[in-house]
Design a protein around this motif. Structure first.
Motif, mmCIF file in Angstrom:
data_model
loop_
_atom_site.group_PDB
_atom_site.id
_atom_site.type_symbol
_atom_site.label_atom_id
_atom_site.label_comp_id
_atom_site.label_asym_id
_atom_site.label_seq_id
_atom_site.Cartn_x
_atom_site.Cartn_y
_atom_site.Cartn_z
ATOM 1 N N VAL B 127 0.837 -1.201 0.000
ATOM 2 C CA VAL B 127 0.000 0.000 0.000
ATOM 3 C C VAL B 127 0.874 1.255 0.000
ATOM 4 O O VAL B 127 0.678 2.183 -0.774
ATOM 5 C CB VAL B 127 -0.926 0.002 1.232
ATOM 6 N N TYR B 128 1.878 1.216 0.868
ATOM 7 C CA TYR B 128 2.757 2.365 1.002
ATOM 8 C C TYR B 128 3.518 2.623 -0.291
ATOM 9 O O TYR B 128 3.605 3.756 -0.762
ATOM 10 C CB TYR B 128 3.724 2.110 2.150
ATOM 11 N N ASN B 131 1.648 4.135 -3.398
ATOM 12 C CA ASN B 131 1.408 5.570 -3.342
ATOM 13 C C ASN B 131 2.671 6.390 -3.527
ATOM 14 O O ASN B 131 2.632 7.476 -4.041
ATOM 15 C CB ASN B 131 0.753 5.939 -2.007
ATOM 16 N N ARG B 132 3.766 5.845 -3.056
ATOM 17 C CA ARG B 132 5.014 6.614 -3.173
ATOM 18 C C ARG B 132 6.039 5.788 -3.903
ATOM 19 O O ARG B 132 6.926 5.184 -3.309
ATOM 20 C CB ARG B 132 5.518 6.972 -1.779
ATOM 21 N N GLN B 133 5.890 5.781 -5.211
ATOM 22 C CA GLN B 133 6.673 4.896 -6.056
ATOM 23 C C GLN B 133 8.171 4.917 -5.774
ATOM 24 O O GLN B 133 8.804 3.889 -5.688
ATOM 25 C CB GLN B 133 6.437 5.267 -7.519
ATOM 26 N N ARG B 210 1.291 -5.385 -5.229
ATOM 27 C CA ARG B 210 1.650 -4.088 -5.765
ATOM 28 C C ARG B 210 1.130 -3.918 -7.184
ATOM 29 O O ARG B 210 0.586 -2.886 -7.543
ATOM 30 C CB ARG B 210 3.149 -3.905 -5.724
ATOM 31 N N LEU B 217 -5.659 1.236 -9.156
ATOM 32 C CA LEU B 217 -5.559 2.687 -8.991
ATOM 33 C C LEU B 217 -5.334 3.376 -10.333
ATOM 34 O O LEU B 217 -5.646 4.549 -10.492
ATOM 35 C CB LEU B 217 -4.420 3.030 -8.022
ATOM 36 N N ARG B 223 -9.139 6.858 -11.545
ATOM 37 C CA ARG B 223 -8.362 8.091 -11.650
ATOM 38 C C ARG B 223 -9.290 9.296 -11.733
ATOM 39 O O ARG B 223 -9.079 10.311 -11.098
ATOM 40 C CB ARG B 223 -7.436 8.026 -12.864
ATOM 41 N N ARG B 226 -10.889 9.910 -8.448
ATOM 42 C CA ARG B 226 -9.915 10.510 -7.544
ATOM 43 C C ARG B 226 -9.724 11.986 -7.832
ATOM 44 O O ARG B 226 -9.649 12.819 -6.922
ATOM 45 C CB ARG B 226 -8.573 9.799 -7.698
ATOM 46 N N TRP B 233 -11.431 4.711 -2.095
ATOM 47 C CA TRP B 233 -10.654 3.735 -1.332
ATOM 48 C C TRP B 233 -11.404 2.425 -1.160
ATOM 49 O O TRP B 233 -10.817 1.360 -1.122
ATOM 50 C CB TRP B 233 -10.269 4.303 0.034
#
Lengths: 294, 321, 537
Positions: B127-128, B131-133, B210, B217, B223, B226, B233
């Motif tokens: 998850v982490y 979001n922060r590739q 992932r 997402l 998209r 969002r 979510w």
């Protein structure tokens, strides 16, 4: 079936050079993976050409379990006083051809089954699904043991089982791909254009659309082959002495690990780590880059 | 959407699944039995000892009242199974069902514990990192997961025992779920952690999660939603996380059971893995077949669960099936 | 370097304190009573009764749970056990045992113990010999015609023919008539094999879900209550871990310490390493069906070419004895006058040349175009480090005299079929374990060549056959010994095997356990006299 579908996209005909769009991290991964591949290939060649530091089977009863940097043995000796460095270099041979065999079987069988199920559908798909489920639902180690008992304690038999049991995953991925193509009416239009079925299957489906997927599966397959042989070695059924494999080297050395003698098992364990990691990262990097080319 | 229309496809899938499972169990038992039968040796070695002669083996076959042909043996086993009886272990004479129940608890604990550990490890990272590739920290954690997956399982086990038992004296040498040791709980942790983190599972689950999360997402409507600030979510969680998680649980069961064979030996854990390994060495086919059938049924159960969840989340998809 | 596991040992002491408060009593010999002995076994017993079981683990447990008509003392002499005395007819054909009248079968709490009688003895013999009973024991007792009850405490055995040392065979363990559900024959599906009832110093309490066999002291044991309260057999699947369990007090005793762990235990004052002689030896066996190996000079050359002393030193820390013939050196049959062949590569090469072999350019020998290339088949055992060492060293030694050995490891049952059924091998590596009768007729007699028979190498020599037959019929111990000494010398010369060594076994245990005496293969025979001092329980 959406079971285990990688989200590789359908059409890979982008013209842009891949490294321009790629992420630096992925390039690093691939570079490391290629380095590992190179090292694997190099040590395979060294073994085949017998360019080795010492005779791998030379037993030195006066220097059993010698530590690293001891007389004449850069990485020390094993439980028979044989040179660990030499056996490490030679150890990759245990995986090289057998691993390729496993990958070949997994990809070949998987691709055929996947295309059959996806392209023909109906009864063929049911048969493939049945076969996949059959292979998927039994612990592989037990299957390997039974096969070894039935035939011979030989790494090639092990790898045949590994290959066959890895095929369902490849089949489901390929099938997913074919379905995706069908949804885009790609195959229908190809048939309408009068392209022969064999060309569609081999050229358009497998070559244009599945090659990256198969490549990634191949790298993961090699990693898996090494890890399975290692587990089997612990149970006594991996590559058999006197042939060295990293698995049987870790096993032999681990007998002394709890006594505080780490080196004889850690050296081959690190070799496994570096190599398996290389294959993982290569697969990951390739996947990410192909993903980005969407 | 009303509940009934959601329920109907689920029932359809379940009934189809049951038929498939029955066929599958038949197939797998036949395949496994054939391999056991083809392998050299026989179950009587375990009964008569290493000195058994040809006549002794024949006498044992008769005394055990076993059919002499392979199909006879298989059919009589199958007949018993249809009456709900797994038969008796040839090695110990104990009912297989009883042995499976005794060892099964230990192994189920290992398998589900390991699964939980794997997921506790993989889900947050996935998850982490989605979001922060490109964050360095995700990179680092991912590498750790891969490193653990790439080490030989039993070697890692020895190292853990060396550190925690030998040097720190925290965990006693493990002996299974039933224990009179006051530190009972602590010694249950190590094998589960080993099987959860090692065994190549974490890396694979992580990779899969992932990809799925990124895919969901990345979908057009997510998209858009969002961008409009709509809450996505829930959808993302259902499709991008719960689905792949149930899928992995189902798909990884036999793999974890394979790993359990190793972990059970290293940690002296009295589970199904050890039972099966011994049975394979002894050609104790009632035990091997029972394990095969139960394991296959569990895998099918897991995959059924996965598909039910899938259809529940996404009823349109039932038409594809 | 090693930290002591303070938490665990502390708890163990605390638990023991409570136990000693409850039963602080002493036995007649003044040794304290109480305490628990957890011992580690490599593997699990398949059954616990003395009839159907055949593994060493069950054999050891049987020593704690059961008694025979006669027993064996520490000097290896036959002593009364369930029988208080016996009579042998002058021709040696009839044995009459008078039984003790104070023996009771184990009973659960609250049950009245049932008495042991002659019926149980007759029952045990009959069930053992029933065709539907699957047991490895039958062949040992085929010399008995029948067992007869004369009265409640007298049993008579009528022999088919008198044999030497027949008394020693009456050590077989007696089970109760009321025990098995099926009163005719015993198979492993009978609940009795998992919950057996005996007369021995310990009573089976339970087999736990972890596979531990828990045995508690028999308060009514006819030779006096044993000292230690409980024996618990804990199964292990990995010998390295078993040794860790001993070092960190999860177990108090390991019945067999792996040679590689001996130095570690030896340096530790908390443990005792106790040697016990194993009646076994290791060997390389040759398949004489291969014309190259049919020549005894070749076999002899192989024996000369390997340095057994060096292997014993390097691999086993010299804990064993090199042997020259087919008996264990601890046995009465062993001929000490026959010295093991010394390591002599020159002589080995000369013998090969004498047999018609010439060295090729690659250093390997050949004869009439047939290269001296042989397969060595070895069974895979998970903990087979010692085996691997020996067979690979063998290969390396023989390379020096120009023999090319191809080592092949095989799964155990596959190996057994290859060697004992299909005879597809040139050389095999194995060990024989003996009982005290030292009977080798099944190994070298030419009548024992065939499917699943023990003369796997097809060794055939009329002189050996004759001596073996003579020994079998002999009723005089000294005469039999003379014959065996002759056989020993003959087989050492003929080399159907290359005899290697007998290894000393070591039990490792926590030094709190006292008065430990070990029977060579039954192990726990004298365990009722072991004890743990009060402060250490």
């Amino acid at each position: 079936m959406l079971y285990r579908q990688l989200s590789l996209q359908v059409n890979e005909s982008t013209q842009l050079a891949w490294w321009r769009t790629a992420d630096f991290k992925d390039l690093l991964f691939i570079a490391y993976g290629l380095l590992v591949l190179l090292a694997v290939f190099a040590s395979y060649l060294l073994g085949v050409m017998h360019w080795l530091p010492q005779d791998p089977d030379e037993i030195d009863m006066g220097a059993i379990m010698a530590g690293p940097l001891s007389s004449g043995h850069l990485l020390g000796t094993d439980f028979l006083g044989r040179d660990i460095l030499t056996r490490l270099v030679l150890g990759i041979q245990a995986y090289f051809l057998p691993g390729l065999l496993a990958i070949g079987i997994a990809l070949g069988l998987g691709a055929v089954a996947g295309v059959l199920a996806g392209y023909r559908g109906g009864r063929a798909a049911a048969v493939v699904l049945y076969g996949s489920n059959l292979l998927d639902s039994f612990p592989r180690l037990i299957l390997v043991l039974l096969v070894i008992a039935a035939f011979k304690a030989d790494i090639y038999y092990v790898m045949v089982v590994v290959g066959i049991t890895a095929a369902p995953l490849v089949a489901s991925l390929v099938k997913g791909k074919v379905h995706a193509l069908q949804q885009k009416n790609f195959i229908e239009s190809a048939v309408a254009l009068g392209i022969p079925a064999s060309t569609i299957i081999f050229k358009h489906i497998l070559w244009y659309n599945c090659r990256s997927l198969l490549l990634i599966q191949a790298t993961l397959g090699m990693a898996e082959a090494i890890l399975i042989e290692t587990s089997l070695s612990y149970l006594g059924f991996g590559v058999q002495e006197p042939t060295p494999s990293w698995g049987n080297m870790v096993q032999a050395g681990a007998n002394y690990l709890l006594q505080g003698n780490f080196w004889p098992s850690t050296a081959p364990a690190l070799a496994i780590l570096a190599t398996v990691l290389g294959f993982y990262l290569l697969g990951d990097g390739l996947n990410n880059i192909l993903e980005r080319r969407r | 959407m009303p509940q009934t229309s959601r329920l109907k496809p689920v029932i359809l899938v379940v009934s189809r699944e049951l038929l498939m499972t029955a066929l599958l169990l038949l197939g797998i038992s036949l395949v496994v039995f054939s391999i056991v039968y083809l392998a050299p040796g026989d179950p009587f070695e375990a009964l008569l000892g290493a000195q058994a002669g040809a006549a002794d083996r024949q006498a044992a076959l008769q005394a055990m009242e076993l059919p002499s042909t392979w199909y006879g043996q298989y059919l009589s086993w199958l007949g018993q199974l249809l009456q709900g009886d797994f038969g008796a272990s040839l090695r110990s004479g104990a009912p297989v069902a009883q042995e499976l129940i005794v060892t099964g608890g230990n192994t189920l604990y290992l398998i589900f514990g390991a699964m939980l550990v794997s997921l506790l490890f993989a889900v947050p990272i996935a998850v982490y990192s989605v979001n922060r590739q490109d964050a360095f920290s995700t990179w680092l954690v991912t590498m750790t997961a891969y490193l653990a997956s790439a080490l030989p399982l039993f070697w890692l086990g020895y190292v853990l025992i060396y550190i925690f038992t030998h040097q720190l004296g925290i965990f006693p040498v493990a002996t299974g779920l039933h224990t009179d040791q006051p530190l009972g709980l602590s010694h249950l942790l190590l094998p589960v952690i080993l099987l959860g983190i090692g065994n190549g599972a974490v890396g694979e689950i992580l990779r899969h999660l992932r990809l799925e999360l990124a895919r969901v997402l990345g979908e057009e409507y997510v998209r858009t939603a969002r961008a409009k600030g709509a809450p996505v979510w829930r959808h993302a969680l259902a499709e991008g996380l719960i689905l792949p998680v149930t899928e992995m649980v189902a798909a990884k069961l036999p793999h974890i059971l394979s790993g359990a064979i190793i972990v059970e030996q290293v940690f002296n854990w009295p589970g199904v893995g050890r039972l099966t390994w011994q049975a394979a060495l002894d050609r104790d086919y009632p035990v091997i077949l029972a394990v095969a059938v139960v394991a296959a049924a569990m895998v099918r159960g897991g995959s059924l669960l996965h598909r039910c969840v899938y259809i529940w989340i996404n009823p349109r998809a039932s038409r594809e099936h | 370097m090693k930290l002591k596991t303070s938490i665990i040992s502390l708890v163990a002491i605390g638990g023991a304190l409570v136990a000693s408060l409850v039963m602080a009593q002493s036995n007649a010999d003044g040794r304290p009573v109480g305490g628990v002995l957890n011992y580690g076994e490599y593997g699990r017993p398949a059954s616990l009764d003395p009839v159907t079981s055949n593994d060493m683990i069950a054999l050891r447990i049987n020593e704690l749970l059961f008694n025979g008509l006669v027993g064996i003392n520490e000097k290896q002499e036959i002593v009364p056990e369930l029988a208080q005395k016996w009579q042998v007819s002058p021709d040696g054909g009839v044995y009459t045992f008078t039984l003790r009248q104070d023996v009771k079968w184990h009973a659960k709490a609250g049950e009245t113990p049932r008495p042991f009688t002659a019926n149980d003895v007759v029952f045990t013999f009959n069930i053992m010999m029933h065709p539907k009973t699957v047991t490895p024991l039958k062949v040992r007792y085929e010399f008995i015609q029948e067992a007869k009850k004369l009265d409640d405490y007298t049993v008579q055995f009528i022999l088919k023919r008198p044999i030497l040392n027949a008394l020693a065979k009456f050590t077989f363990k007696i089970i109760p008539e009321f025990g098995p559900q099926n009163s005719l024959y015993l198979r492993r599906d009978d609940p009795f094999v998992r919950n057996p009832i005996g007369t021995g110093p310990y009573r089976l309490e339970e087999t736990t879900a972890n596979g531990e066999v828990v045995m508690v002291a028999n308060e009514n044991y006819f030779l006096g209550r044993p000292h230690i309260d409980r024996f618990v057999a804990k199964p292990f699947a990995d010998q390295n871990i078993m040794n860790q369990a001993l070092m960190f007090n999860s177990i108090d005793m390991s019945v067999l310490v792996n040679p590689r762990d001996i130095p570690e235990l030896q340096g530790d004052k908390r443990y005792v390493l106790q040697p016990y002689n194993a009646l076994s030896y290791s060997f390389f066996g040759y398949n004489l069906r291969n014309p190259l190996l049919a020549d005894k000079r070749v076999r002899k050359a192989f024996t000369l070419a390997i340095n057994r002393d060096e292997m014993l030193d390097s691999f086993f820390n010299s804990r064993g004895t090199v042997i020259s013939g087919p008996f264990a050196p601890g046995s009465w049959a062993y001929n000490l006058d026959v010295r093991p062949d010394p390591y002599d590569t020159e002589k080995a090469r000369a013998l090969l040349q004498e047999a018609g072999f010439t060295a090729g350019s690659d250093g390997f020998m050949s004869k009439n175009g047939m290269p001296l290339k042989l397969s060595l088949k070895v069974p895979i055992a998970k903990e087979s480090e010692a085996t691997k060492r020996v067979v690979l060293a063998f290969k390396s030694y023989l390379k020096k005299i120009g023999a090319d050995i191809d080592v092949e490891f095989m799964e155990w049952q596959a190996w057994k079929e290859a060697v004992f059924l299909n005879h597809e091998f040139d050389i095999m590596f194995a060990s024989w374990v003996f009982d005290d009768s030292a009977d080798i007729s099944s190994l070298f007699h030419s009548a024992e060549i065939g499917d699943w028979k023990n003369n796997f190498g097809a060794y055939s020599n009329p002189e050996v056959d004759g001596l073996l037959a003579e020994a079998k019929l002999s009723l005089d111990h000294e005469k039999k010994r003379t014959i065996y000494r002759k056989l020993h010398a003959l087989l050492a010369e003929e080399s159907p095997y290359t005899f290697l060594w007998t290894l000393t076994n070591y039990a490792g245990y926590n030094k709190k356990i006292r008065h430990v005496n070990i029977h060579p293969y039954k192990f726990f025979t004298f365990a009722d006299t072991w004890y743990i001092p009060e402060g250490k329980q």
